[in-house]
Design an enzyme around this catalytic site. Sequence first.
Site, PDB file in Angstrom:
ATOM      1  N   LYS A 127      50.212 -36.592  60.187  1.00 52.51           N
ATOM      2  CA  LYS A 127      50.529 -37.730  59.337  1.00 52.51           C
ATOM      3  C   LYS A 127      50.969 -38.899  60.213  1.00 52.51           C
ATOM      4  CE  LYS A 127      53.541 -38.755  55.341  1.00 52.51           C
ATOM      5  NZ  LYS A 127      54.536 -38.149  54.425  1.00 52.51           N
ATOM      6  N   SER A 207      53.342 -38.959  49.685  1.00 51.74           N
ATOM      7  CA  SER A 207      53.092 -39.742  50.891  1.00 51.74           C
ATOM      8  C   SER A 207      52.247 -39.004  51.919  1.00 51.74           C
ATOM      9  CB  SER A 207      54.410 -40.201  51.517  1.00 51.74           C
ATOM     10  OG  SER A 207      55.149 -39.135  52.047  1.00 51.74           O
ATOM     11  N   SER A 231      56.622 -34.846  48.775  1.00 52.61           N
ATOM     12  CA  SER A 231      55.493 -35.447  49.490  1.00 52.61           C
ATOM     13  C   SER A 231      54.683 -34.488  50.339  1.00 52.61           C
ATOM     14  CB  SER A 231      55.977 -36.615  50.353  1.00 52.61           C
ATOM     15  OG  SER A 231      56.158 -37.753  49.545  1.00 52.61           O
TER      16      SER A 231
END
Length: 541
Positions: A127, A207, A231
């Site tokens: 990420k 997210s 998330s």
Amino acid sequence: MKKRSVASLTAALAVASLLTAGAPGQRAAAADSGADGSSSPAGSVFLRGVDLDTVTIPELQAQMKRGRLTSTELTLAYLRRIKAVDPKINAVLRTSPTALGQAAASDARHRLGQVRGPLDGIPVLLKDNVNTRDMPTTAGSLALAGGPPEKDAELVGRLRAAGAVILGKANMSEWANFRAARPTSGWSAVGGQTHNPYVLDRNPCGSSSGSAAAVAASLAQVAIGTETDGSIVCPAGMNGVVGHKPSLGLVSRSGVVPISAEQDTAGPMARHVVDTAITLAVLSGQDRAGADGGPGLTEAATRPGGLRGKRIGLWRLPSLGAEVDALMTRTAARLRTAGAQVVEVTPPYQDRLAALEFPALLSEFHRDIDTYLASRNGPRDLAGLIEFNRAHPAERTCFAGQELFEQALAAPPTTDPGYRAMRAELADLSRRSIDETMAAHGLDAIASPANPPAWTTDCARGDNDVIPSSTPAAVAGYPSLSVPAGFVGDLPVGLLLMAGDHQDAALLSLGAAVERRLDARRAPRYLPSVTSDDAGAPSVP
């Protein structure tokens, strides 16, 4: 319930994967399989008879040990698939220019018998809020789009030491969805909008949206996500993959763009529980068995009746819709058929948790983002970040607001007695909500839906994401695990499992048994759209 080591669990799940899944070549025998990673019409990618959509890390390592597959071939196949498939979903921001060099180094270790462990040679996406010294780390914001950080996040160092191939960076919701009051998950000014690979006009949630969508589309074997509340587990559920939110502190937060040190954690996302367990063992540095040696883990992970005698509390959450509730009823019936005892529960204190969590996060974000920004080029604090967004129209192309930034700037400091009392109450009630429920019913885990069917992505409206199931474990710092449960129409829904503090290994072991019983994952079809009625998505006010 005894605490069992992640390392022992990893070994057990690896054996389970090899014993129960069959050889990769056997799985792909009916397919036309090229040696270069050619894709089938259904979206699977075959490499030397291995279907990358279904293969596990232990199976890949077995192939590499036999000399039938190399990390270079595997990495190249994923790079080619990113090039071919990612334009549909926009999940990968960038690939590493050193990925093939990392793979070649792994191949040399394999030839010399110096393999560093089960992640050696396995491609992993990160990420884009996880620091990397050789690639930008932006949290989706143009404010951080300059040069890379000076050093890797600690978890990246662990991955590199284990021989993993850092394949690239995944798109994410800008600032981990902690900027605007009505954000659109999966959108960032740096990367644009990530799409749900099952239905492309639907949202990927949370997210860690790019990490989940990339894994679902078989663009990497594993991805790293982060979670403050939901998330990891919501995007995992909404994209039909496995996501594990570890116990707080099990994985280092050093070098990860923060929201709150009291709740933030990174964790693995993959298509199989075994792969999440292997990755967690590396991320956490728990590569040795605990004092108890993890007795019974191999048996628990491999015997067909692994759910027999397990007690699971089902928290239904009918607010997520009748179709999701019906899926939970079917899921409970399947678990009962496998020998589990499923009882209905409602963890207490949820309204109070919902009232207290957000104000506490505002204070913590101001403290923690200021500390992080001071280590990077660009705005040096939250006030400077707010001014940057006002001055850059590209930051407002999907949604304009930065209300959460502004509220955080005005929030009481974390030294304030009122804040301290609020966080203490949050910690107490969140832990009691899980501990008391599990003790009252003698549970091994609490289960609930991880997500509703994916809503239509809409910048003007924002998300439809009031999903309370992730909050107790997120606020308590306890582990949670999302495993594919099934579909509402064409859209995946996950089953969220949660357990007590640092019960990650036991939770993953249970999750592996649930995964085998439900066998609910199927590859995405990249449908352009479906009607709301067909998809079973909830209406949006």
